[in-house]
Design a protein around this motif. Sequence first.
Motif: not given
Length: 210
Positions: A69, A73, A76-77
Motif C-alpha cells: 500500500r 500511494r 499515485r502521488r
Amino acid sequence: MIQVDRVTKHRGGRLLWRDLSFTVARGEVLALTGPSGCGKSTLLDCIGLIDSLDAGTIHVGGTDAGRSRRRARRLRRDHLGYLFQDFGLVPDMTVDANIRIGRPGRSRGARRMTTAEALERVGLAGRGSDRAHDLSGGEQQRVALARLVVKQPDVILADEPTSALDDDNARMVLDALGDFASAGAAVIVATHAAPVAERAATVLRLERTS
C-alpha cells in the motif's frame, strides 16, 4: 511507461479478462473500448492502483506496487493523474482547493504552473474562489483538467471523460489529453465514443465474457 503483463480479474464471480498484456509508452494515447460490463473501468482502476489484480503484474515507470500500500500511494502521488466521468471534485470546496489536492508531493525540477495560470489555460480565469458545486459539468471537468495541468503526471487515466459534456467541452478535453501526450505523458482513455477512440494511436477492445 506502463507495462501490463498477463493480468487476470474476476468481478462478482465473473471473469472480466485473463492473461491480458499490453504496454503504453510515453507520449502515447491508448483507448480502451468495448461493451458495458467488459471491465474497462476496472482495468483503469487496477492500473491506477485503486483496485487489485487476481493475477499478473502492472508496472508504472518500471515499478510494480504489488501488494504494498505504501508503494501504491507513492506511485499515485508521484506519477498518476485521473480524469473521471463524474469529475472527481469535492463539491463544497473551492476551485483553488480542489486543484491543490492534485499537487505532487515531490519536486520535478521545472517550475510548476500556478493554480491561476492553470485556470487561465482551461478558460476559467478568476474562478478560483467559486465552489465546485456551483459550476456546470463542463466547468467542473475543466477544473479537473487544471488539476492535471498543475500536477503534470507521467500517466493519465481517463474514464469516459467526455460522456457528460457538450461538443465544445468534449473537444477541449480531447485536445488537452493530446497535449499531455505530446508533452510526454502516457494516456489511457476508457470510452464508448468512437470519436474519442479515433484520437488514440492505439485501440484495445475488451470483450464481455458470458
